[in-house]
Structure formats: C-alpha cells, structure tokens
Design a protein around this motif. Sequence first.
Motif, mmCIF file in Angstrom:
data_model
loop_
_atom_site.group_PDB
_atom_site.id
_atom_site.type_symbol
_atom_site.label_atom_id
_atom_site.label_comp_id
_atom_site.label_asym_id
_atom_site.label_seq_id
_atom_site.Cartn_x
_atom_site.Cartn_y
_atom_site.Cartn_z
ATOM 1 N N ASN A 41 0.372 6.521 -6.824
ATOM 2 C CA ASN A 41 -0.970 7.098 -6.936
ATOM 3 C C ASN A 41 -1.795 6.618 -5.754
ATOM 4 O O ASN A 41 -1.978 5.409 -5.571
ATOM 5 N N THR A 42 -2.331 7.541 -4.993
ATOM 6 C CA THR A 42 -3.095 7.145 -3.813
ATOM 7 C C THR A 42 -4.407 6.452 -4.172
ATOM 8 O O THR A 42 -4.899 5.632 -3.404
ATOM 9 N N SER A 43 -4.949 6.755 -5.316
ATOM 10 C CA SER A 43 -6.214 6.128 -5.714
ATOM 11 C C SER A 43 -6.064 4.644 -5.958
ATOM 12 O O SER A 43 -6.954 3.858 -5.611
ATOM 13 N N ALA A 73 1.001 3.945 -2.944
ATOM 14 C CA ALA A 73 0.597 5.312 -2.594
ATOM 15 C C ALA A 73 1.632 6.324 -3.054
ATOM 16 O O ALA A 73 1.290 7.490 -3.309
ATOM 17 N N ALA A 105 -3.852 2.810 -4.564
ATOM 18 C CA ALA A 105 -3.447 2.179 -3.306
ATOM 19 C C ALA A 105 -4.629 1.938 -2.377
ATOM 20 O O ALA A 105 -4.531 1.145 -1.445
ATOM 21 N N LEU A 106 -5.745 2.579 -2.631
ATOM 22 C CA LEU A 106 -6.890 2.500 -1.738
ATOM 23 C C LEU A 106 -7.439 1.079 -1.543
ATOM 24 O O LEU A 106 -7.702 0.678 -0.405
ATOM 25 N N THR A 120 0.837 -1.203 0.000
ATOM 26 C CA THR A 120 0.000 0.000 0.000
ATOM 27 C C THR A 120 0.864 1.242 0.000
ATOM 28 O O THR A 120 0.599 2.199 -0.749
#
Length: 105
Positions: free
Chosen positions: A47-49, A44, A51-52, A40
């Motif tokens: 791209n944090t999206s 992240a 990794a969600l 994760t």
Amino acid sequence: QVGVLPVLLCRIGDVSVVSVPANVLVLPAVASAMALAFATGLLALVNTSIALPLAWATDVVLQYMLAVVSWLGGWPLAVVSVSYFPALAVVLAYAALGYWWYWKV
C-alpha cells in the motif's frame, strides 16, 4: 580512495581533497538510507499510503547526505586539478601500492 587515486589523476586530472571527510560524515547514513528505501519499496508493494512515512524518513536521510556533499564540495580547493599525470606514473604508483600491501600483510 587511495586505490583509485592514480587512475583519477591520469584519466580525469582532478582529485577531491574533501572526499575522505565527506565519506566519513556520510557513511553512517548510507546504511540507514538503504534500509529505509528497501522498507519503503516493500511497503509500497502492499500500500503506497502506508509507505509514505518511510519515504519521508528516507528523504530526510538522503537530504542530509546531499547537504554534506554540497557543503564540502563548495569549499575552496575542494578539488585540485593535476595538469599531467603520465600512465607510467600510474603503473609505478600501483607497483608501490602493491609492494606496500605485500609487506604489510
């Protein structure tokens, strides 16, 4: 668990009766939680999206671990208090443990 028991008794005065079963139930999830959290974190950075979903999966594993610990910790007599455990007893306990370990190996 056995290695730190004399120090726990001497310094803290409490010993958990459910620590071994808790560790047995939680141990398989620890590796998964670490791997998912690491993945994760790496995703992240990109791209944090993306990794969600991994963060949610990590949360599920961590919630399981917390549930086990809360459940076992809530049992009656999960912790036993010892009013007095002298430092000499700690030394003797470690001497006995060392003696046993030496002759076991």
